[in-house]
Scaffold this motif. Structure first.
Motif, PDB file in Angstrom:
ATOM      1  N   ILE A   9       0.863  -1.187   0.000  1.00  0.00           N
ATOM      2  CA  ILE A   9       0.000   0.000   0.000  1.00  0.00           C
ATOM      3  C   ILE A   9       0.896   1.232   0.000  1.00  0.00           C
ATOM      4  O   ILE A   9       1.645   1.468   0.947  1.00  0.00           O
ATOM      5  CB  ILE A   9      -0.921   0.028   1.235  1.00  0.00           C
ATOM      6  CG1 ILE A   9      -1.828  -1.204   1.244  1.00  0.00           C
ATOM      7  CG2 ILE A   9      -1.753   1.308   1.246  1.00  0.00           C
ATOM      8  CD1 ILE A   9      -2.743  -1.280   2.455  1.00  0.00           C
ATOM      9  N   GLY A  10       0.851   2.018  -1.075  1.00  0.00           N
ATOM     10  CA  GLY A  10       1.634   3.251  -1.157  1.00  0.00           C
ATOM     11  C   GLY A  10       2.796   3.133  -2.127  1.00  0.00           C
ATOM     12  O   GLY A  10       3.635   2.243  -2.000  1.00  0.00           O
ATOM     13  N   GLY A  12       5.291   5.384  -2.672  1.00  0.00           N
ATOM     14  CA  GLY A  12       6.342   6.374  -2.408  1.00  0.00           C
ATOM     15  C   GLY A  12       7.695   5.680  -2.476  1.00  0.00           C
ATOM     16  O   GLY A  12       7.813   4.551  -2.981  1.00  0.00           O
ATOM     17  N   ALA A  14       9.479   4.328  -0.132  1.00  0.00           N
ATOM     18  CA  ALA A  14       9.538   3.075   0.628  1.00  0.00           C
ATOM     19  C   ALA A  14       8.787   1.960  -0.087  1.00  0.00           C
ATOM     20  O   ALA A  14       9.293   0.837  -0.231  1.00  0.00           O
ATOM     21  CB  ALA A  14       8.964   3.293   2.026  1.00  0.00           C
ATOM     22  N   VAL A  32      -0.404  -0.622  -4.611  1.00  0.00           N
ATOM     23  CA  VAL A  32      -1.687   0.081  -4.709  1.00  0.00           C
ATOM     24  C   VAL A  32      -1.484   1.522  -4.247  1.00  0.00           C
ATOM     25  O   VAL A  32      -1.154   1.770  -3.089  1.00  0.00           O
ATOM     26  CB  VAL A  32      -2.759  -0.615  -3.835  1.00  0.00           C
ATOM     27  CG1 VAL A  32      -4.082   0.139  -3.927  1.00  0.00           C
ATOM     28  CG2 VAL A  32      -2.932  -2.059  -4.264  1.00  0.00           C
ATOM     29  N   GLU A  33      -1.657   2.455  -5.163  1.00  0.00           N
ATOM     30  CA  GLU A  33      -1.405   3.882  -4.883  1.00  0.00           C
ATOM     31  C   GLU A  33      -2.686   4.666  -5.150  1.00  0.00           C
ATOM     32  O   GLU A  33      -3.242   4.578  -6.241  1.00  0.00           O
ATOM     33  CB  GLU A  33      -0.265   4.371  -5.785  1.00  0.00           C
ATOM     34  CG  GLU A  33      -0.070   5.870  -5.837  1.00  0.00           C
ATOM     35  CD  GLU A  33       0.227   6.500  -4.480  1.00  0.00           C
ATOM     36  OE1 GLU A  33       1.186   6.091  -3.829  1.00  0.00           O
ATOM     37  OE2 GLU A  33      -0.540   7.406  -4.079  1.00  0.00           O
ATOM     38  N   LYS A  41       6.397  12.675  -3.598  1.00  0.00           N
ATOM     39  CA  LYS A  41       7.258  13.347  -2.616  1.00  0.00           C
ATOM     40  C   LYS A  41       8.717  13.296  -3.060  1.00  0.00           C
ATOM     41  O   LYS A  41       9.500  14.195  -2.756  1.00  0.00           O
ATOM     42  CB  LYS A  41       7.084  12.714  -1.239  1.00  0.00           C
ATOM     43  CG  LYS A  41       6.875  13.742  -0.150  1.00  0.00           C
ATOM     44  CD  LYS A  41       6.611  13.101   1.179  1.00  0.00           C
ATOM     45  CE  LYS A  41       5.293  13.580   1.739  1.00  0.00           C
ATOM     46  NZ  LYS A  41       4.971  12.931   3.004  1.00  0.00           N
ATOM     47  N   MET A  44       9.561  16.303  -5.229  1.00  0.00           N
ATOM     48  CA  MET A  44       9.825  17.606  -4.599  1.00  0.00           C
ATOM     49  C   MET A  44      11.050  17.557  -3.687  1.00  0.00           C
ATOM     50  O   MET A  44      11.486  18.587  -3.176  1.00  0.00           O
ATOM     51  CB  MET A  44       8.591  18.088  -3.833  1.00  0.00           C
ATOM     52  CG  MET A  44       8.295  17.316  -2.572  1.00  0.00           C
ATOM     53  SD  MET A  44       6.669  17.724  -1.907  1.00  0.00           S
ATOM     54  CE  MET A  44       6.886  19.437  -1.529  1.00  0.00           C
ATOM     55  N   CYS A  50      16.533  15.813  -5.584  1.00  0.00           N
ATOM     56  CA  CYS A  50      16.593  14.637  -4.718  1.00  0.00           C
ATOM     57  C   CYS A  50      17.977  14.379  -4.108  1.00  0.00           C
ATOM     58  O   CYS A  50      18.877  13.881  -4.774  1.00  0.00           O
ATOM     59  CB  CYS A  50      16.124  13.375  -5.451  1.00  0.00           C
ATOM     60  SG  CYS A  50      15.956  11.973  -4.335  1.00  0.00           S
ATOM     61  N   ASN A  51      18.091  14.710  -2.855  1.00  0.00           N
ATOM     62  CA  ASN A  51      19.298  14.362  -2.088  1.00  0.00           C
ATOM     63  C   ASN A  51      19.154  12.870  -1.767  1.00  0.00           C
ATOM     64  O   ASN A  51      18.636  12.490  -0.740  1.00  0.00           O
ATOM     65  CB  ASN A  51      19.319  15.231  -0.816  1.00  0.00           C
ATOM     66  CG  ASN A  51      20.435  14.887   0.140  1.00  0.00           C
ATOM     67  OD1 ASN A  51      20.380  15.260   1.301  1.00  0.00           O
ATOM     68  ND2 ASN A  51      21.448  14.176  -0.317  1.00  0.00           N
ATOM     69  N   SER A 160       2.334   3.671   3.408  1.00  0.00           N
ATOM     70  CA  SER A 160       1.507   4.817   3.001  1.00  0.00           C
ATOM     71  C   SER A 160       2.039   6.135   3.549  1.00  0.00           C
ATOM     72  O   SER A 160       1.388   7.166   3.414  1.00  0.00           O
ATOM     73  CB  SER A 160       0.047   4.596   3.416  1.00  0.00           C
ATOM     74  OG  SER A 160      -0.029   4.233   4.770  1.00  0.00           O
ATOM     75  N   GLY A 161       3.230   6.109   4.144  1.00  0.00           N
ATOM     76  CA  GLY A 161       3.909   7.352   4.507  1.00  0.00           C
ATOM     77  C   GLY A 161       3.348   8.028   5.746  1.00  0.00           C
ATOM     78  O   GLY A 161       2.429   7.521   6.396  1.00  0.00           O
ATOM     79  N   ILE A 165       2.384  16.988   4.159  1.00  0.00           N
ATOM     80  CA  ILE A 165       2.006  17.390   2.801  1.00  0.00           C
ATOM     81  C   ILE A 165       0.882  16.517   2.220  1.00  0.00           C
ATOM     82  O   ILE A 165       1.076  15.751   1.271  1.00  0.00           O
ATOM     83  CB  ILE A 165       3.221  17.426   1.855  1.00  0.00           C
ATOM     84  CG1 ILE A 165       4.444  17.930   2.610  1.00  0.00           C
ATOM     85  CG2 ILE A 165       2.886  18.252   0.616  1.00  0.00           C
ATOM     86  CD1 ILE A 165       5.434  18.706   1.850  1.00  0.00           C
ATOM     87  N   MET A 168       0.210  15.980  -1.466  1.00  0.00           N
ATOM     88  CA  MET A 168       1.008  15.006  -2.222  1.00  0.00           C
ATOM     89  C   MET A 168       0.457  13.591  -2.038  1.00  0.00           C
ATOM     90  O   MET A 168       1.087  12.618  -2.423  1.00  0.00           O
ATOM     91  CB  MET A 168       2.467  15.019  -1.736  1.00  0.00           C
ATOM     92  CG  MET A 168       3.200  16.289  -2.002  1.00  0.00           C
ATOM     93  SD  MET A 168       3.657  16.397  -3.728  1.00  0.00           S
ATOM     94  CE  MET A 168       2.905  17.940  -4.148  1.00  0.00           C
ATOM     95  N   GLY A 169      -0.683  13.470  -1.368  1.00  0.00           N
ATOM     96  CA  GLY A 169      -1.279  12.140  -1.189  1.00  0.00           C
ATOM     97  C   GLY A 169      -1.135  11.599   0.220  1.00  0.00           C
ATOM     98  O   GLY A 169      -1.617  10.506   0.521  1.00  0.00           O
ATOM     99  N   SER A 171      -1.576  10.643   4.050  1.00  0.00           N
ATOM    100  CA  SER A 171      -2.781  10.396   4.840  1.00  0.00           C
ATOM    101  C   SER A 171      -2.395   9.657   6.114  1.00  0.00           C
ATOM    102  O   SER A 171      -1.286   9.150   6.229  1.00  0.00           O
ATOM    103  CB  SER A 171      -3.768   9.535   4.034  1.00  0.00           C
ATOM    104  OG  SER A 171      -3.302   8.197   3.987  1.00  0.00           O
TER     105      SER A 171
END
Ligand SMILES: Cc1cc2nc3c(=O)[nH]c(=O)nc-3n(C[C@H](O)[C@H](O)[C@H](O)COP(=O)(O)OP(=O)(O)OC[C@H]3O[C@@H](n4cnc5c(N)ncnc54)[C@H](O)[C@@H]3O)c2cc1C
Length: 239
Positions: A9-10, A12, A14, A32-33, A41, A44, A50-51, A160-161, A165, A168-169, A171
């Motif tokens: 799930i997510g 990003g 990770a 699933v996004e 993310k 940005m 991107c560091n 899912s982070g 922000i 940016m999705g 939650s």
């Protein structure tokens, strides 16, 4: 219903990295996004470049209630491994300072790299795919009822982070899901955020807005040395 070995799930940083790793190990993987695209993310991050790692990363750089976690994680996958991946994809990069590696061109290259690795590992990615329900079924599989139908998987990865922000999705879905499955969730605290000042503190620093300088910050017996940026609203770190 479609069945997979791993449901992630997510999409990003990770989730994509987990998915490509599982795919490389021969697992059938679905990401699933719910947003219309993955890796927003990352796009940005680092001011758009991107560091993507820091060559000096060590367990000493992390504050954690479980200090052994980052020791084992970094022992198995080090910054050098990620640099090797970036180089294999022909992404030009430079060291800005203090071991921080940035793309010469754009963060988009890091997202492209992760998607190409997912593709090569046979990972399927469903974007714009809201999740309606997550269950543990009688056959032991996890069930995901989504806008694209029902999926089942032996393993469920929640990537899912955090909350930052939401545009940016982001939650709080992962925390709710953890609670649903009986996990204890620690109180949430903001991390990696700028400090907003007000009143006399803000007025005193107003003329320094835009100035970056090396500082040592100390708190609860831990100290970090790095750049600090004075902004028109308070204190931040240069990107
Ligand atoms: C301005 C900024 C600059 C940064 N710069 C850097 C940098 O240069 N270097 C660095 O290492 N880090 C940087 N970071 C931090 C880094 O971006 C994050 O730590 C990292 O992206 C987190 O990845 P993640 O996969 O855990 O979470 P996220 O990137 O938040 O991914 C979670 C994904 O899950 C999806 N999702 C959420 N809820 C659901 C749901 N219910 N169903 C389906 N999908 C869902 C989201 O849409 C999102 O795509 C920066 C962060 C910010 C905000």
């Amino acid at each position: 219903m479609e069945q997979f070995d791993v449901l992630v799930i997510g999409g990003g940083a990770a989730g994509l990295f987990c998915a490509l790793t599982a795919g490389q190990r021969g697992r059938r993987v679905l990401v699933v996004e719910h947003a219309n695209r993955v890796g927003k993310k990352i796009l940005m991050s680092g001011g758009g470049r991107c560091n993507f790692t820091n060559t000096g990363t060590s367990p000493a750089n992390y504050l954690s209630a479980n200090p052994h976690f980052c020791k084992s994680a970094l022992a198995r996958y080090s910054p050098a491994h990620f640099v090797e991946l970036v180089e294999r994809h022909g992404i030009a990069y430079h060291e800005k300072e203090l071991g921080q590696l940035f793309c010469d061109d754009s963060s988009k290259q890091i997202v492209r790299m992760l998607l190409d690795e997912c593709d090569a590992a046979g990972v399927r990615i469903a974007t714009g795919c809201g999740i309606e329900q997550v269950t543990r079924r009688e056959d032991g599989l996890f069930g995901l009822q989504t806008a694209h139908g029902l999926f089942a998987g032996a393993s469920l990865v929640v990537a899912s982070g955090g909350l930052s922000i939401p545009s940016m999705g982001a939650s709080g879905f992962g925390y709710d899901l953890a609670r649903q499955f009986g996990h204890r969730v620690l109180p949430l605290r903001a991390g990696l955020v700028p400090l907003t000042l007000s009143g006399t503190h803000q007025a005193r620093l107003a003329d320094l807005s835009g100035v970056a300088l090396p500082v040592e910050a100390r708190c609860n017996g831990v100290r970090f040395s790095n750049q600090m940026l004075v902004t028109h609203r308070g204190l931040s770190g240069p990107s």
